[in-house]
Design a protein around this motif. Structure first.
Motif, PDB file in Angstrom:
ATOM      1  N   TYR A 101      15.805  -1.841  -9.881  1.00 55.85           N
ATOM      2  CA  TYR A 101      14.954  -2.864  -9.276  1.00 55.85           C
ATOM      3  C   TYR A 101      13.468  -2.534  -9.403  1.00 55.85           C
ATOM      4  CZ  TYR A 101      19.189  -4.820  -7.354  1.00 55.85           C
ATOM      5  OH  TYR A 101      20.430  -5.386  -7.231  1.00 55.85           O
ATOM      6  N   PHE A 102      13.136  -1.262  -9.332  1.00 55.37           N
ATOM      7  CA  PHE A 102      11.735  -0.823  -9.372  1.00 55.37           C
ATOM      8  C   PHE A 102      11.657   0.405 -10.270  1.00 55.37           C
ATOM      9  CE2 PHE A 102      12.540  -2.867  -5.317  1.00 55.37           C
ATOM     10  CZ  PHE A 102      11.544  -3.834  -5.305  1.00 55.37           C
ATOM     11  N   PRO A 103      10.957   0.328 -11.405  1.00 56.60           N
ATOM     12  CA  PRO A 103      10.969   1.419 -12.381  1.00 56.60           C
ATOM     13  C   PRO A 103      10.341   2.732 -11.894  1.00 56.60           C
ATOM     14  CG  PRO A 103       9.413  -0.297 -13.035  1.00 56.60           C
ATOM     15  CD  PRO A 103      10.166  -0.812 -11.849  1.00 56.60           C
ATOM     16  N   THR A 104       9.391   2.636 -10.950  1.00 50.29           N
ATOM     17  CA  THR A 104       8.717   3.842 -10.465  1.00 50.29           C
ATOM     18  C   THR A 104       8.498   3.749  -8.958  1.00 50.29           C
ATOM     19  OG1 THR A 104       6.499   2.907 -10.728  1.00 50.29           O
ATOM     20  CG2 THR A 104       7.409   4.088 -12.645  1.00 50.29           C
ATOM     21  N   LYS A 105       8.188   4.890  -8.364  1.00 50.55           N
ATOM     22  CA  LYS A 105       7.857   4.899  -6.935  1.00 50.55           C
ATOM     23  C   LYS A 105       6.593   4.087  -6.688  1.00 50.55           C
ATOM     24  CE  LYS A 105       6.242   8.655  -4.773  1.00 50.55           C
ATOM     25  NZ  LYS A 105       6.130   9.927  -4.031  1.00 50.55           N
ATOM     26  N   GLU A 106       5.630   4.155  -7.621  1.00 49.41           N
ATOM     27  CA  GLU A 106       4.396   3.382  -7.482  1.00 49.41           C
ATOM     28  C   GLU A 106       4.694   1.885  -7.473  1.00 49.41           C
ATOM     29  OE1 GLU A 106       4.790   5.893  -9.618  1.00 49.41           O
ATOM     30  OE2 GLU A 106       3.238   7.350  -9.087  1.00 49.41           O
ATOM     31  N   ALA A 107       5.590   1.441  -8.369  1.00 47.10           N
ATOM     32  CA  ALA A 107       5.949   0.018  -8.423  1.00 47.10           C
ATOM     33  C   ALA A 107       6.612  -0.412  -7.121  1.00 47.10           C
ATOM     34  CB  ALA A 107       6.876  -0.247  -9.608  1.00 47.10           C
ATOM     35  N   LEU A 108       7.419   0.442  -6.555  1.00 48.05           N
ATOM     36  CA  LEU A 108       8.081   0.137  -5.288  1.00 48.05           C
ATOM     37  C   LEU A 108       7.059   0.055  -4.159  1.00 48.05           C
ATOM     38  CD1 LEU A 108      10.620  -0.363  -3.697  1.00 48.05           C
ATOM     39  CD2 LEU A 108      11.118   2.071  -3.771  1.00 48.05           C
ATOM     40  N   PHE A 109       6.117   0.982  -4.138  1.00 46.93           N
ATOM     41  CA  PHE A 109       5.072   0.957  -3.112  1.00 46.93           C
ATOM     42  C   PHE A 109       4.236  -0.320  -3.234  1.00 46.93           C
ATOM     43  CE2 PHE A 109       0.920   1.731  -1.329  1.00 46.93           C
ATOM     44  CZ  PHE A 109       1.223   2.344  -0.127  1.00 46.93           C
ATOM     45  N   VAL A 110       3.856  -0.659  -4.458  1.00 49.64           N
ATOM     46  CA  VAL A 110       3.069  -1.876  -4.677  1.00 49.64           C
ATOM     47  C   VAL A 110       3.842  -3.101  -4.196  1.00 49.64           C
ATOM     48  CG1 VAL A 110       2.074  -3.379  -6.459  1.00 49.64           C
ATOM     49  CG2 VAL A 110       1.654  -0.913  -6.530  1.00 49.64           C
ATOM     50  N   ALA A 111       5.154  -3.133  -4.436  1.00 46.44           N
ATOM     51  CA  ALA A 111       5.980  -4.262  -3.973  1.00 46.44           C
ATOM     52  C   ALA A 111       5.994  -4.339  -2.450  1.00 46.44           C
ATOM     53  CB  ALA A 111       7.394  -4.139  -4.527  1.00 46.44           C
ATOM     54  N   VAL A 112       6.022  -3.196  -1.769  1.00 44.98           N
ATOM     55  CA  VAL A 112       5.979  -3.178  -0.308  1.00 44.98           C
ATOM     56  C   VAL A 112       4.638  -3.730   0.174  1.00 44.98           C
ATOM     57  CG1 VAL A 112       5.920  -1.667   1.728  1.00 44.98           C
ATOM     58  CG2 VAL A 112       7.682  -1.333  -0.016  1.00 44.98           C
ATOM     59  N   ILE A 113       3.551  -3.336  -0.489  1.00 41.38           N
ATOM     60  CA  ILE A 113       2.219  -3.836  -0.118  1.00 41.38           C
ATOM     61  C   ILE A 113       2.121  -5.339  -0.397  1.00 41.38           C
ATOM     62  CG2 ILE A 113      -0.257  -3.720  -0.652  1.00 41.38           C
ATOM     63  CD1 ILE A 113       0.774  -1.385   1.055  1.00 41.38           C
ATOM     64  N   GLU A 114       2.667  -5.774  -1.534  1.00 40.44           N
ATOM     65  CA  GLU A 114       2.656  -7.207  -1.849  1.00 40.44           C
ATOM     66  C   GLU A 114       3.425  -7.997  -0.782  1.00 40.44           C
ATOM     67  OE1 GLU A 114       0.900  -8.809  -4.121  1.00 40.44           O
ATOM     68  OE2 GLU A 114       0.084  -6.939  -4.910  1.00 40.44           O
ATOM     69  N   GLU A 115       4.505  -7.413  -0.277  1.00 44.01           N
ATOM     70  CA  GLU A 115       5.262  -8.033   0.808  1.00 44.01           C
ATOM     71  C   GLU A 115       4.365  -8.205   2.038  1.00 44.01           C
ATOM     72  OE1 GLU A 115       9.660  -7.154   2.505  1.00 44.01           O
ATOM     73  OE2 GLU A 115       8.234  -5.518   2.782  1.00 44.01           O
ATOM     74  N   SER A 116       3.548  -7.202   2.327  1.00 40.74           N
ATOM     75  CA  SER A 116       2.601  -7.292   3.445  1.00 40.74           C
ATOM     76  C   SER A 116       1.586  -8.406   3.212  1.00 40.74           C
ATOM     77  CB  SER A 116       1.847  -5.970   3.625  1.00 40.74           C
ATOM     78  OG  SER A 116       2.679  -4.964   4.094  1.00 40.74           O
ATOM     79  N   ILE A 117       1.086  -8.490   1.982  1.00 43.51           N
ATOM     80  CA  ILE A 117       0.091  -9.512   1.648  1.00 43.51           C
ATOM     81  C   ILE A 117       0.692 -10.908   1.843  1.00 43.51           C
ATOM     82  CG2 ILE A 117      -1.212 -10.555  -0.261  1.00 43.51           C
ATOM     83  CD1 ILE A 117      -1.710  -7.662  -1.271  1.00 43.51           C
ATOM     84  N   HIS A 118       1.910 -11.115   1.352  1.00 44.38           N
ATOM     85  CA  HIS A 118       2.549 -12.430   1.498  1.00 44.38           C
ATOM     86  C   HIS A 118       2.777 -12.762   2.970  1.00 44.38           C
ATOM     87  CE1 HIS A 118       2.889 -12.935  -2.749  1.00 44.38           C
ATOM     88  NE2 HIS A 118       3.724 -11.933  -2.907  1.00 44.38           N
ATOM     89  N   GLY A 119       3.179 -11.770   3.744  1.00 48.31           N
ATOM     90  CA  GLY A 119       3.371 -11.985   5.180  1.00 48.31           C
ATOM     91  C   GLY A 119       2.071 -12.363   5.864  1.00 48.31           C
ATOM     92  N   TRP A 120       0.996 -11.686   5.492  1.00 48.45           N
ATOM     93  CA  TRP A 120      -0.311 -11.976   6.076  1.00 48.45           C
ATOM     94  C   TRP A 120      -0.775 -13.380   5.692  1.00 48.45           C
ATOM     95  CZ3 TRP A 120      -3.319 -10.573   9.819  1.00 48.45           C
ATOM     96  CH2 TRP A 120      -4.651 -10.950   9.817  1.00 48.45           C
ATOM     97  N   GLU A 121      -0.612 -13.751   4.413  1.00 48.19           N
ATOM     98  CA  GLU A 121      -1.025 -15.083   3.966  1.00 48.19           C
ATOM     99  C   GLU A 121      -0.241 -16.168   4.715  1.00 48.19           C
ATOM    100  OE1 GLU A 121      -0.410 -14.670  -0.243  1.00 48.19           O
ATOM    101  OE2 GLU A 121      -2.485 -14.038  -0.577  1.00 48.19           O
ATOM    102  N   ALA A 122       1.044 -15.928   4.933  1.00 50.06           N
ATOM    103  CA  ALA A 122       1.867 -16.894   5.666  1.00 50.06           C
ATOM    104  C   ALA A 122       1.400 -17.008   7.112  1.00 50.06           C
ATOM    105  CB  ALA A 122       3.342 -16.492   5.606  1.00 50.06           C
ATOM    106  N   LEU A 123       1.036 -15.883   7.716  1.00 54.95           N
ATOM    107  CA  LEU A 123       0.536 -15.888   9.091  1.00 54.95           C
ATOM    108  C   LEU A 123      -0.756 -16.697   9.194  1.00 54.95           C
ATOM    109  CD1 LEU A 123       0.415 -14.914  12.050  1.00 54.95           C
ATOM    110  CD2 LEU A 123      -0.673 -12.819  11.195  1.00 54.95           C
ATOM    111  N   ILE A 124      -1.687 -16.475   8.278  1.00 53.35           N
ATOM    112  CA  ILE A 124      -2.961 -17.210   8.291  1.00 53.35           C
ATOM    113  C   ILE A 124      -2.705 -18.702   8.093  1.00 53.35           C
ATOM    114  CG2 ILE A 124      -5.139 -17.567   7.040  1.00 53.35           C
ATOM    115  CD1 ILE A 124      -5.149 -15.066   8.792  1.00 53.35           C
ATOM    116  N   ALA A 125      -1.805 -19.048   7.169  1.00 52.35           N
ATOM    117  CA  ALA A 125      -1.495 -20.467   6.923  1.00 52.35           C
ATOM    118  C   ALA A 125      -0.889 -21.110   8.175  1.00 52.35           C
ATOM    119  CB  ALA A 125      -0.542 -20.591   5.734  1.00 52.35           C
ATOM    120  N   ARG A 126       0.016 -20.405   8.849  1.00 50.86           N
ATOM    121  CA  ARG A 126       0.608 -20.941  10.093  1.00 50.86           C
ATOM    122  C   ARG A 126      -0.475 -21.166  11.146  1.00 50.86           C
ATOM    123  NH1 ARG A 126       4.476 -17.008   9.497  1.00 50.86           N
ATOM    124  NH2 ARG A 126       3.664 -15.805  11.238  1.00 50.86           N
TER     125      ARG A 126
END
Length: 197
Positions: free
Chosen positions: A55-80
């Protein structure tokens, strides 16, 4: 036996990917980026080391995906918040209340940021992800503060500096909760005095 329908396979794949992200969030929050190992994440997700890499080729890619998840959550919160028929101050209170809530997931996201930000040896993709997250949080929060200031509800001062102060308090509370898990967080009204006019 007939093959599973494509839609079901994709659904299972997405569920497994979310499981891996959740496990990674927990491990990164507990150990930090540098100390976390893919084997820790695989164990927390209940899957093999190799399947994490599927699913994630490197630990860095996995970390970035976790951060992207945070960004999407934050954007959804602001939109709400922006869609709610409430005052500018109430919108700011809503966002800050969610941001400062004591949920495990919110606390994990904050601890991940603190861990990774403190490590000076974070790889470039990790630093870039953290910078993106900070911009995605800081700019809308500053904007909400500025809107509440125009109505006289929020404290005077540079909105960007007030947003950074609020973020620092929120991160500090998350660290305090991690160090003292049984300790109750202060009521949001108390912390909001930082922003109230």
């Amino acid at each position: 036996m007939s093959p599973r329908p494509t839609a079901r396979v994709e659904q299972l794949r997405e569920e497994r990917r979310r499981d891996v992200l959740g496990a990674a969030r927990r491990v990164f929050a507990r150990k930090g980026f540098a100390a976390a190992k893919i084997s820790d994440i695989a164990s927390a997700a209940g899957i093999s080391h190799g399947l994490v890499h599927h699913y994630f080729p490197t630990k860095e890619a996995l970390f970035v995906a976790v951060i992207e998840e945070s960004i999407h959550g934050w954007e959804a919160l602001i939109a709400r918040a922006r869609a709610m028929p409430i005052s500018e101050w109430e919108r700011l209170v809503y966002v800050c209340s969610i941001m400062g809530e004591s949920s495990v997931e919110a606390s994990e996201h904050l601890r991940i940021i603190v861990h990774a930000s403190m490590g000076g040896d974070a790889p470039q993709p990790v630093r870039e992800a953290l910078d993106r997250l900070e911009r995605h949080v800081h700019e809308p929060l500053s904007s909400l503060i500025e809107e509440a200031q125009r109505t006289g509800a929020a404290a005077a001062g540079p909105p960007g500096e007030l947003a950074r102060a609020w973020m620092a308090v929120t991160q500090g509370l998350a660290i305090n909760q991690a160090v003292h898990p049984g300790m109750a967080r202060p009521p949001i009204e108390l912390v909001l005095r930082l922003l109230k006019a």
